[in-house]
Design a protein around this motif. Structure first.
Motif, short mmCIF file in Angstrom:
data_model
loop_
_atom_site.label_atom_id
_atom_site.label_comp_id
_atom_site.label_asym_id
_atom_site.label_seq_id
_atom_site.Cartn_x
_atom_site.Cartn_y
_atom_site.Cartn_z
N VAL A 350 4.18 -3.67 -6.47
CA VAL A 350 5.08 -4.75 -6.31
C VAL A 350 5.07 -5.15 -4.77
CG1 VAL A 350 7.35 -6.14 -6.81
CG2 VAL A 350 6.09 -4.75 -8.58
N PRO A 351 5.13 -5.99 -4.02
CA PRO A 351 5.20 -6.09 -2.73
C PRO A 351 6.51 -5.77 -2.02
CG PRO A 351 4.11 -8.20 -3.19
CD PRO A 351 4.56 -7.12 -4.75
N VAL A 352 6.69 -5.02 -1.09
CA VAL A 352 8.03 -4.68 -0.38
C VAL A 352 8.67 -3.60 -1.43
CG1 VAL A 352 10.14 -5.36 0.41
CG2 VAL A 352 8.24 -6.80 0.57
N LYS A 353 8.67 -3.86 -2.47
CA LYS A 353 9.56 -3.08 -3.72
C LYS A 353 9.13 -1.68 -3.99
CE LYS A 353 12.97 -6.29 -4.12
NZ LYS A 353 14.36 -5.89 -3.85
N THR A 354 7.82 -1.44 -3.93
CA THR A 354 7.17 -0.23 -4.48
C THR A 354 6.15 0.16 -3.79
OG1 THR A 354 7.58 -1.22 -6.78
CG2 THR A 354 6.02 0.66 -6.75
N ARG A 355 5.96 1.67 -3.69
CA ARG A 355 4.85 2.27 -3.01
C ARG A 355 4.25 3.18 -3.97
NH1 ARG A 355 5.98 5.20 2.35
NH2 ARG A 355 3.90 5.48 2.31
N LEU A 356 3.00 3.44 -3.95
CA LEU A 356 2.25 4.35 -5.01
C LEU A 356 1.60 5.39 -4.14
CD1 LEU A 356 0.93 1.91 -7.59
CD2 LEU A 356 3.22 3.27 -7.68
N ARG A 357 1.56 6.54 -4.70
CA ARG A 357 0.75 7.75 -4.22
C ARG A 357 -0.10 8.21 -5.40
NH1 ARG A 357 3.47 12.10 -0.62
NH2 ARG A 357 3.38 10.57 0.97
N VAL A 358 -1.34 8.86 -5.27
CA VAL A 358 -1.98 9.47 -6.35
C VAL A 358 -2.24 10.99 -5.76
CG1 VAL A 358 -4.17 9.74 -7.52
CG2 VAL A 358 -3.49 7.51 -7.06
N VAL A 359 -2.00 12.10 -6.52
CA VAL A 359 -1.86 13.37 -5.89
C VAL A 359 -2.59 14.26 -7.14
CG1 VAL A 359 0.29 12.95 -4.96
CG2 VAL A 359 0.44 13.85 -6.96
N ASP A 360 -2.98 15.54 -6.58
CA ASP A 360 -3.69 16.41 -7.22
C ASP A 360 -2.34 17.04 -8.23
OD1 ASP A 360 -4.07 19.56 -8.02
OD2 ASP A 360 -6.16 18.60 -7.61
#
Length: 525
Positions: A350-360
């Motif tokens: 969702v623009p501005v509202k959310t950040r995502l990260r994929v991790v081990d």
């Protein structure tokens, strides 16, 4: 939320509301409503709750049959300063008893048959509450509506934006659900308010007929109640059943232009999409949340619409966070998904509202794009805590990041490919992708479920109308897939489900194999 309906009425919002059956909290037997009448019903219910002893800071547990009056009761509890906890009537008796024990509610609002069912199962729901209000008939040792009717509601109680506002439980597909605490800031300020903006193309219009066929004990509809009313559509129709024969008359009487439903409801209503006079022919937008929806279902609804360019908006999120990503499907993209790409690409954050990260999963180090790992998110809409499980909540926090417990990969364009829940994964394949393929290749399948176990090939379950499966078609469908065990064919009602229609995978695995072990760790469920 305690004065939402009052404010909508004061602003002369003219939305007309139609129900597929009368509210459980209104003995008048009405199915059409105006917003002033709904506002009066919320004030009346607030008087009941206050008369039953609920006040500022108290928890009010609500357990009843599925209907939108879950949210009206929640608004009434908010009005008197209490914190509503909305619990699905589909919860098994012992699970419900566990959640009520964690809540220790000042007041339980329920029905006679749910009390009777719990007591027969040896888990009396009323045992954990200070008082119990029964909505439909008199039960010894409890309050009835006759005992509290006629009491004037106190003035609206205001609370700080960061204080607890409402409690919802998670789906419970892998065990006892968590009780998620949201505040006004998280669920209203950061979720409902942005959704209530009338955006071009996808926002609600004043001539829209909005139909919602949902599970009204869950957090999505509490948020939806605020955002939908603020956009003033012409009509809102509420459908409480997943039975297509009961839903069809309502859909035909109020043919939707915007349709929101549970994934399971879309599957059950899918036969209604056939024919030129189908009730979805005016739909311009379909909204789907809660769970994965497979390509044949998306394609059926977009094909049923006579709108020039209908869209299917799919949102991915969790009770703890609200929507995290969204994606639009068109007729063209649905055809491509049916050709093998599937619908596991859940779009962009969702623009501005959310950040995502994929991790081990082992080291929590960020992974490059294209590599599958745990999906972490950062959002201001993240809830406050789990009731009575703060340590579990803390284990899912990693600094400012929240662990979704989902396995996914970040594509080159920044979109997210959802592969599986961590607890449900298997090294041989993606269960969700495989389910997409099987449903596309098996037209008779209502639903396909792939269950993973350690040291064994995945177990496929095919849900059909009659519980039968053509094995020649099955062999053709799996010809190029990794090894799977012989399929189990079941009917819809033979599959254990949550209140939102999700498959309780752990329960289904135990029923079919006698085992509960999974390949995944389950540490972040």
């Amino acid at each position: 939320m305690g004065v939402l309906f009052d404010e909508c009425a004061e602003h002369r919002i003219g939305t007309r509301v139609h129900l597929d059956r009368p509210f459980d909290i209104d003995t008048g037997g009405r199915t059409p409503y105006t917003l002033p009448r709904l506002a009066a019903l919320v004030r009346e219910a607030a008087g009941w709750l206050a008369a039953a002893g609920a006040g500022p800071g108290d928890r009010v547990a609500i357990v009843k049959d599925n209907h939108w009056d879950y949210d009206l009761l929640a608004c009434a509890a908010v009005r008197v300063g209490a914190v509503p906890a909305q619990l699905s009537a589909h919860l098994p008796g012992e699970v419900l008893r566990t959640l009520l024990a964690r809540l220790s509610p000042a007041l339980l609002v329920t029905t006679a048959h749910l009390l009777e069912r719990g007591r027969k199962e040896g888990a009396d729901p009323a045992a954990t509450a200070r008082a119990t209000l029964v909505l439909d008939e008199a039960v010894p040792g409890t309050l009835s509506l006759d005992d509290v009717r006629g009491h004037t509601a106190p003035g609206p109680h205001r609370r700080h934006d960061d204080e607890p506002l409402v409690i919802h439980h998670t789906s419970g597909t892998t065990g006892v659900p968590k009780l998620v605490v949201h505040s006004t800031r998280t669920i209203i300020g950061n979720l409902a308010r942005p959704e209530s903006v009338r955006l071009p193309w996808i926002g609600l219009r004043r001539d829209d007929i909005l139909v919602n066929a949902s599970a009204f004990a869950h957090g999505r509809t509490f948020c939806w109640t605020a955002s939908a009313l603020c956009q003033n559509p012409a009509e809102i129709s509420i459908i409480t059943t997943q039975d297509p024969h009961l839903a069809d008359p309502v859909l035909r009487a109020h043919p939707p232009t915007v349709l929101e439903a549970l994934p399971a409801s879309f599957v059950r209503f899918q036969p209604l999409t056939e024919g030129l006079d189908n009730p979805f022919r005016r739909v311009r937008m379909v909204i789907s949340t809660y769970d994965a929806v497979h390509p044949p279902t998306v394609r059926a609804y977009l094909r049923a619409s006579r709108h020039r360019r209908p869209v299917w908006m799919e949102g991915w999120g969790q009770t703890e966070t609200g929507p995290l990503t969204f994606r639009f499907h068109t007729r063209n993209s649905a055809r491509k998904a049916a050709g093998g790409t599937g619908t596991r690409n859940l779009g962009h954050p969702v623009p501005v509202k959310t950040r995502l990260r994929v991790v081990d999963p082992g080291t929590f180090r960020p992974l490059p794009r294209g590599r599958a790992g745990l999906v972490l998110v950062r959002t201001a809409a993240c809830a406050l805590d789990y009731v009575a499980e703060t340590e579990r909540w803390a284990a899912k926090r990693h600094g400012t990041w929240w662990n979704t417990g989902d396995i996914g990969a970040r594509n080159r364009d920044g979109s997210i490919e959802l592969l599986d829940r961590e607890v449900d994964r298997t090294p041989q394949l993606s269960c969700l992708r495989t389910e997409d393929l099987l449903e596309t290749r098996l037209p008779q399948a209502l639903e396909c479920v792939v269950l993973a176990e350690p040291d064994r090939d995945p177990l496929p379950v095919v849900v059909t109308a009659d519980g039968l499966l053509d094995h020649d078609r099955w062999k053709q469908a799996v010809r190029d897939l990794p090894p799977l065990r012989e399929p189990v064919a079941l009917t819809w009602d033979e599959v254990p489900r949550t209140g939102t229609g999700k498959v309780r995978r752990a329960d289904l695995l135990h029923r079919l194999t006698g085992r509960t072990e999974t390949y995944g760790s389950g540490r972040w469920t």
